[in-house]
Every structure is written in C-alpha cells, then in structure tokens.
Design a protein around this motif. Structure first.
Motif, PDB file in Angstrom:
ATOM      1  N   THR A 516      27.862   2.421 175.192  1.00 36.36           N
ATOM      2  CA  THR A 516      28.249   1.021 174.989  1.00 36.36           C
ATOM      3  C   THR A 516      26.994   0.163 174.887  1.00 36.36           C
ATOM      4  O   THR A 516      26.080   0.303 175.710  1.00 36.36           O
ATOM      5  N   THR A 517      26.938  -0.719 173.898  1.00 37.54           N
ATOM      6  CA  THR A 517      25.737  -1.532 173.706  1.00 37.54           C
ATOM      7  C   THR A 517      25.620  -2.583 174.808  1.00 37.54           C
ATOM      8  O   THR A 517      26.608  -2.922 175.478  1.00 37.54           O
ATOM      9  N   TYR A 518      24.420  -3.115 174.921  1.00 39.02           N
ATOM     10  CA  TYR A 518      24.155  -4.147 175.935  1.00 39.02           C
ATOM     11  C   TYR A 518      25.061  -5.355 175.743  1.00 39.02           C
ATOM     12  O   TYR A 518      25.665  -5.862 176.698  1.00 39.02           O
ATOM     13  N   SER A 519      25.190  -5.842 174.517  1.00 41.57           N
ATOM     14  CA  SER A 519      26.020  -7.029 174.272  1.00 41.57           C
ATOM     15  C   SER A 519      27.484  -6.746 174.565  1.00 41.57           C
ATOM     16  O   SER A 519      28.199  -7.611 175.100  1.00 41.57           O
ATOM     17  N   GLU A 520      27.938  -5.519 174.283  1.00 45.62           N
ATOM     18  CA  GLU A 520      29.323  -5.157 174.572  1.00 45.62           C
ATOM     19  C   GLU A 520      29.561  -5.106 176.084  1.00 45.62           C
ATOM     20  O   GLU A 520      30.580  -5.602 176.588  1.00 45.62           O
ATOM     21  N   VAL A 521      28.631  -4.512 176.800  1.00 43.39           N
ATOM     22  CA  VAL A 521      28.761  -4.434 178.258  1.00 43.39           C
ATOM     23  C   VAL A 521      28.745  -5.825 178.872  1.00 43.39           C
ATOM     24  O   VAL A 521      29.533  -6.135 179.778  1.00 43.39           O
ATOM     25  N   ARG A 522      27.865  -6.673 178.385  1.00 45.38           N
ATOM     26  CA  ARG A 522      27.778  -8.044 178.900  1.00 45.38           C
ATOM     27  C   ARG A 522      29.111  -8.767 178.737  1.00 45.38           C
ATOM     28  O   ARG A 522      29.594  -9.426 179.662  1.00 45.38           O
ATOM     29  N   ASN A 523      29.733  -8.623 177.571  1.00 49.84           N
ATOM     30  CA  ASN A 523      31.018  -9.281 177.322  1.00 49.84           C
ATOM     31  C   ASN A 523      32.134  -8.663 178.171  1.00 49.84           C
ATOM     32  O   ASN A 523      32.990  -9.377 178.710  1.00 49.84           O
ATOM     33  N   LEU A 524      32.105  -7.338 178.298  1.00 45.82           N
ATOM     34  CA  LEU A 524      33.145  -6.657 179.068  1.00 45.82           C
ATOM     35  C   LEU A 524      33.094  -7.016 180.550  1.00 45.82           C
ATOM     36  O   LEU A 524      34.121  -7.297 181.174  1.00 45.82           O
ATOM     37  N   VAL A 525      31.890  -6.986 181.131  1.00 52.89           N
ATOM     38  CA  VAL A 525      31.780  -7.273 182.562  1.00 52.89           C
ATOM     39  C   VAL A 525      32.116  -8.739 182.830  1.00 52.89           C
ATOM     40  O   VAL A 525      32.662  -9.093 183.884  1.00 52.89           O
ATOM     41  N   TRP A 526      31.818  -9.604 181.864  1.00 50.36           N
ATOM     42  CA  TRP A 526      32.205 -11.017 181.993  1.00 50.36           C
ATOM     43  C   TRP A 526      33.728 -11.144 182.037  1.00 50.36           C
ATOM     44  O   TRP A 526      34.276 -11.795 182.930  1.00 50.36           O
TER      45      TRP A 526
END
Length: 557
Positions: A516-526
């Motif tokens: 999972t990309t960094y931007s995807e993880v950032r959005n998911l954890v948010w």
C-alpha cells in the motif's frame, strides 16, 4: 555476565529501537562540535565570530550554533528540563567577546577548568546560575561526561550505583564534572565488550538507569501514567514492571519466580467495587453442591498476601525484640541469619543464598506489581476504601482491620495481630495506574487519593513512531510528520488542547498490505482511526466541519 552488563542488556541492547533517534541526534551534535573544534585548532586566529569556521560539517552560522547548543528543547544531548535560554539572554551574549571566548575554550578543550570558567562567565553575563544548560554545553563537547546534565538526577544514579557496589568507591571532588568523568570511565571498562556498546549508548545508559532503576517510582510506590489515548501507557506500565523484575531475577537466578507470578493486570470500570478489588462475599459451591456465601479475596488483597509473606514471617522476631527494634526498611540478610532455621519455605531459600549478607532485605526480596488500567473509570474512593491509609503507611506498622475483618480466616486473612486478622500493603508492591486525560471521569481522583500517587505524563512520541515505521515499512515514514503537524493543530485549538492529541499507537502496527502506498495508508488511517475520534471530540461545538477540515489539512488529506 556481571550485574552491570545484565542491566545494560535489558535497558539498552533489548530496547535500542526506543532510543535510536536520540542516539542519532546525540551523535550529530557531538560530531558537529568535533568538526568545529578541528577548524578552530587548525586556525588559532579564528573565533566564534569568524564566518570561515561555519560549513556543512559544523553549523551554518553562529545563530545555528547557539540554537543547537542552548535550545529550549532537546538538542541531541538532552532536554533543557525547566531551564530557559530566553531571547534576551541570547541577545546579551551572542556577540559578547568574553562569552564567546569561554565557549570557544570549552569547545577546543572541554576540561574541568574550561567547564568551570564557562559556568562562571554565564553567571557574570546573565546574572543567573543555569547548571543544566552549562552542563549540557559541556556534554556536547565531550563524551567523557554523560548526557545526564541535571546534577540532582545524576547524583541519584551515582548514589544508587555506589550502594549496589557497581562502581568503585569514589574519593574525588563532589562536583558534577569530575564525578561524571569517573563514572563514565568505570562504565566503559565494564561494558566495552558488550555487543551493542558504543560511547553514545554508554551515556544514554546512565539516563536509562535514572528513569528505570534509581528512580522508578520517585518517593512513592504508587504511580499513575496519564496522557492522550494511544500513547502506550499500559504498554509502558507492563514494560517497566517486566524490566524491574528481569533485573531483580538476574541478581537472584536461584529464585523460581517468574514475571507472571509477580504481576497482575486489572481494568477498572464503573461497576468495579471494593468487593472485586479487596474482599467481599461471593457465592461458592460447598461439598453438597449448594451455593453458600463466603468471603473471597479480591485481586489486590491476593497480591498483597503474595508480596507480603516475607514481612509476615519476620513479624514475630520483630515483636520479640530479637532484631533490636530495627525497622523493616533497615533489616539486612545478616540480621536474619540467626533465625534461618525458623524461616521456612521456598521463598526464603534464595534470600539466604545471597552472597552479600550486608545487603538490605528490601533489595533481596522480589518486586510485585499490580497494573490498574483505566484507573479513573471506577468510583475510586469506594473501590479503595480504607486502602488509602495503607498506601501511605506501608508495612505491618500500617496494618488495619478491613470491612470484612470478622469473617477472615486462616485461608483469607493476611496476618493475625492481637487476636484479629489485619491487612497491610507490603513495601515491595508497586501500584501502577493508567488513565486517559481526555476522559472527564478523571475528576474521580479526589485530593486525598491524588496525593498518594506520583503522576507521570506519557506524551505522543513522534521519534518512536518514526523509528517503528523506519524498521517496518520505510515508505510510510512520512506518517510521523503528518501526526506531528496534526497534534500541533490540536494543541492550538482552544476547544481541545494537548489532552486531545493523537497517540503514536494509532499509526503503529497498521494492518494494511505492505504494498500500500504512503498516500493510500495516510488516507486509510485517517478514515479508519483518526477522523472518527476527532469527530467525537468536537461534537456539539458548533464548529465541527471547520475544525475537522483544519485537522484534515494538517494531516495531509
């Protein structure tokens, strides 16, 4: 393996990941000062005003040098504690020839003379003693002293090492610099062959001994770790208790006790009561399979009985005057040696196997721990009852009769004194509570109970998060800065503040795929973890949308 190397293994070798960022920042400032030293030594006509001495290997300029050396935060060596180097202080000395010469001499040759000279110049120019900042400046210039720059905390560890006979007797001058050089030298001799040893870790080791050994619970044996949700309070409570026991176990390998024998974890909740915690009537099936009400000990009393068996066994000898009226805290193994045959039980075997008979008994018997998670969620005055007295007056001298005193028997009672069963909190039992400050039930701590505990704030750790991400998925390391920026905005929001910050645990051990990309993880954890929490925080404020949008922007979504 010596006791000191055992301690080093537990505090440093097994926990390097927790302090790796500190070690890296520590090395950075020491290396920059060393590079500046080389430039100054090779160019005797240069001083700290000379622009030629500043470069990518030292510091960008004099302003940056001062910002690093006297930062009002951690500067790589240590934090500034309660000491402040104000803007006015900086204006007073940054171009002062005497101050700059004193600092230059300290950088070039950080010996006791230049250390004392710089301390005196600081006082002359700023009209204030600030030993934490001057000691920290010296520690940035040489690894011959440790990073524990607060003299009081340094001496606490020094005295502990001396009492435990882990360092030779010191006969030098009683000042921070010379005692520091002595103890660092002795630690290096003992640890130099350790697998994960270097001079930076050796210095950090000294501070870790302060936090975990010489001062584990300050003057109280009751501690509350408080802070925002997700800061690892319960994890830290388990870690520090496990660490304390493992170090004790390394000193007493003949004991058969394990960590599971000496610790219990309980979670408080609104319906938790004195009967659950201490003692109460419970239905118990008898031999006829009929339910009968019987007195049953709760988790706290059970732990006290386990931890207090040494004190209970010694009471008859104390009451008979055979120990010369010595208090429990001052008894040594040697004092009890004449009664060795009368002190029966496996729990005494390792005590008398102890080689140093002059060792205090309190240092030989094991520590016990009860960890109370969410301690503020119960009605504490009701749960603790008369225990508030016992927490302050420990040992047999503080023994009391409990609410169910008349129902106690040999099976449930702790100690029989004067024909009645009484209860006490033993000296070797540590009580560690955890609580979220965002939970407004914190008011359940009344002042009488509050003063019996030491309070320790656990803050979100961006450094720990960064190290965790670097070790597990480096492509996600940007999440640490996202969290830093978000928490800054939360602190600045008048309706919230620091108690509502997001803990680093929310961004650790994420269950998303490694691809999972960094931007995807950032959005998911948010979306999955942070946004629902923030929406609950701001519910009913009338500014929900505005505040959440500000927070989202700061987090990068």
């Amino acid at each position: 393996m010596s006791q000191l190397t055992n301690i080093y293994t537990y505090l440093i070798s097994n926990r390097r990941h927790q302090r790796q960022q500190w070690r890296n920042e520590y090395e950075d400032i020491v290396e920059r000062i060393a590079a500046l030293r080389t430039v100054l030594q090779n160019n005797p006509l240069y001083d700290l005003k000379s622009p030629e001495i500043y470069n990518v290997n030292t510091f960008e300029n004099k302003e940056v040098l001062f910002s690093r050396m006297f930062a009002n935060t951690g500067n790589g060596v240590s934090s500034n504690g309660q000491s402040i180097f104000s803007g006015n202080n900086k204006k007073t000395v940054i171009n002062d020839s005497d101050f700059l010469l004193g600092l230059k001499n300290l950088i070039i040759n950080p010996n006791i003379k230049h250390h004392d000279d710089f301390k005196n110049i600081w006082f002359q120019k700023l009209n204030q003693n600030n030993p934490v900042l001057t000691n920290r400046a010296t520690a940035a210039c040489t690894l011959e002293v440790s990073s524990t720059v607060d003299a009081g905390k340094f001496n606490q560890v020094f005295d502990w090492l001396s009492r435990k006979n882990l360092i030779p007797t010191y006969t030098g001058n009683n000042n921070w610099y010379e005692k520091n050089k002595f103890v660092v030298s002795e630690l290096r001799k003992a640890l130099i062959n350790e697998k994960h040893y270097d001079e930076y870790w050796c210095s950090i080791f000294y501070w870790e001994m302060y936090e975990n050994l010489a001062n584990p619970f300050s003057l109280k044996k009751q501690l509350v770790k408080y802070g925002a949700p997700g800061t690892g309070k319960t994890y830290k409570a388990k870690e520090v208790s496990n660490l304390q026991f493992n170090i004790w176990k390394a000193e007493h390998p003949k004991s058969t006790l394990t960590y599971n024998d000496v610790h219990k974890v309980v979670q408080f909740h609104p319906s938790y009561s004195y009967e659950d915690f201490m003692e109460g009537l419970r239905p118990v099936l008898d031999t006829s399979n009929q339910a009968q009400l019987q007195l049953v000990n709760g988790i706290f009393k059970t732990m006290c009985i386990k931890a207090g068996k040494w004190e209970v066994d010694v009471v008859p000898f104390m009451n008979d005057g055979k120990l010369n009226s010595k208090k429990w805290e001052y008894l040594t193994v040697k004092d009890l040696s004449p009664f060795k045959d009368e002190l029966k039980g496996d729990h005494w075997d390792f005590v008398f196997d102890n080689g140093n008979t002059n060792t205090k008994l309190t240092e030989v018997i094991p520590p016990y721990f009860i960890i109370i998670d969410e301690i503020n969620r119960a009605e504490l005055s009701r749960v603790f009852g008369e225990l508030m007295y016992c927490l302050e007056y420990r040992g047999v001298n503080g023994a009391i009769e409990t609410q169910y005193n008349q129902l106690n028997t040999e099976d449930t009672g702790m100690i029989e004194l004067g024909g009645n069963y009484k209860f006490f909190v033993p000296h070797n039992l540590y009580v560690i509570g955890t609580m979220n400050t965002v939970d407004r039930s914190v008011e359940s701590f009344d002042f009488a109970l509050r003063r019996r505990f030491r309070w320790e704030e656990v803050k979100p750790s961006i450094g720990l998060l960064k190290q965790h991400l670097q070790s597990n998925n480096p492509t996600w390391i940007g999440l640490s800065e996202n969290l830093r920026n978000l928490n800054k905005k939360i602190k600045e929001e008048p309706l919230l503040g620091k108690d509502f910050c997001i803990g680093h645990a929310y961004l650790m051990d994420l269950g998303y795929g490694s691809n999972t990309t960094y931007s995807e993880v950032r959005n998911l954890v948010w979306e999955d973890s942070i946004l629902p929490l923030l929406e609950e925080y701001v519910r009913g404020t009338g500014r929900e949308r505005e505040i959440v949008e500000t927070f989202a922007k700061s987090f990068g979504v």
